[in-house]
Design a protein around this motif. Structure first.
Motif, PDB file in Angstrom:
ATOM      1  N   ARG A  34       0.786  -1.712  -0.068  1.00  0.00           N
ATOM      2  CA  ARG A  34      -0.168   0.189   0.149  1.00  0.00           C
ATOM      3  C   ARG A  34       0.899   0.940  -0.110  1.00  0.00           C
ATOM      4  O   ARG A  34       0.488   2.453  -1.126  1.00  0.00           O
ATOM      5  N   ARG A  37       1.757   1.837  -3.499  1.00  0.00           N
ATOM      6  CA  ARG A  37       0.939   2.318  -4.094  1.00  0.00           C
ATOM      7  C   ARG A  37       0.882   3.283  -3.775  1.00  0.00           C
ATOM      8  O   ARG A  37       1.038   4.651  -5.078  1.00  0.00           O
ATOM      9  N   ASP A  38       0.770   3.836  -2.868  1.00  0.00           N
ATOM     10  CA  ASP A  38       0.864   5.243  -2.762  1.00  0.00           C
ATOM     11  C   ASP A  38       1.929   6.202  -3.219  1.00  0.00           C
ATOM     12  O   ASP A  38       1.861   7.946  -3.575  1.00  0.00           O
ATOM     13  N   ARG A  40       3.433   5.901  -5.490  1.00  0.00           N
ATOM     14  CA  ARG A  40       4.610   6.312  -7.174  1.00  0.00           C
ATOM     15  C   ARG A  40       3.310   7.529  -6.966  1.00  0.00           C
ATOM     16  O   ARG A  40       3.388   7.458  -8.302  1.00  0.00           O
ATOM     17  N   ARG A  41       1.305   6.906  -7.278  1.00  0.00           N
ATOM     18  CA  ARG A  41       0.814   8.127  -6.668  1.00  0.00           C
ATOM     19  C   ARG A  41       1.572   9.642  -6.274  1.00  0.00           C
ATOM     20  O   ARG A  41       1.077  10.021  -7.715  1.00  0.00           O
ATOM     21  N   ILE A  42       1.650   9.363  -5.703  1.00  0.00           N
ATOM     22  CA  ILE A  42       2.798  11.132  -5.300  1.00  0.00           C
ATOM     23  C   ILE A  42       3.559  11.106  -6.491  1.00  0.00           C
ATOM     24  O   ILE A  42       3.869  12.702  -6.697  1.00  0.00           O
ATOM     25  N   GLU A  44       3.287  10.253  -9.456  1.00  0.00           N
ATOM     26  CA  GLU A  44       2.861  10.844 -10.791  1.00  0.00           C
ATOM     27  C   GLU A  44       2.295  11.636 -10.846  1.00  0.00           C
ATOM     28  O   GLU A  44       2.381  12.749 -12.270  1.00  0.00           O
ATOM     29  N   GLY A  45       1.528  12.030  -9.613  1.00  0.00           N
ATOM     30  CA  GLY A  45       0.949  13.497  -9.220  1.00  0.00           C
ATOM     31  C   GLY A  45       1.614  14.723  -9.946  1.00  0.00           C
ATOM     32  O   GLY A  45       2.329  15.698 -10.158  1.00  0.00           O
TER      33      GLY A  45
END
Length: 118
Positions: A34, A37-38, A40-42, A44-45
């Protein structure tokens, strides 16, 4: 990046199993997944925000170009392979020696001193 092979991963799994136990290991693995995943999301943002902030004139800009290793490979090593005439003009003696011996010199490298060459 970390050069982890299958045997190294297995050793790490056994160590984690011994340290955390079979009951806690699935919970910890789920939390780690988790968190990745978070992260990577940060990331990418942040990349998308940077692209939006740069504007349309930098639409072909690649974030990976900011990596120093890739920057050096792209702008220094590609330049040497794309512009051999310019390099030969800058170092005529090195160019003559490279043609005579069939060896290439690295950028900035000087040929060995040869008293019979002159």
């Amino acid at each position: 990046m970390f050069d982890l092979s299958i045997p190294k991963l297995l050793v790490l799994a056994v160590i984690a199993l011994v340290i955390f136990g079979p009951n806690e290991l699935p919970k910890i693995a789920s939390q780690a997944g988790r968190a990745l995943r978070d992260l990577r999301r940060i990331a990418e943002g942040a990349k998308n925000d940077l692209r939006e902030g740069l504007g349309p004139e930098f639409s072909d800009f690649d974030i990976e170009d900011l990596n120093p290793k890739r920057f050096v490979q792209r702008y220094l090593f590609d330049e040497v392979s794309e512009a051999p005439d310019r390099q030969a003009a800058a170092h005529p003696q090195a160019s003559r020696q490279a043609r005579a011996t069939g060896t290439l010199l690295a950028p900035g490298e000087r040929p060995p001193y040869d008293p019979d060459a002159t």
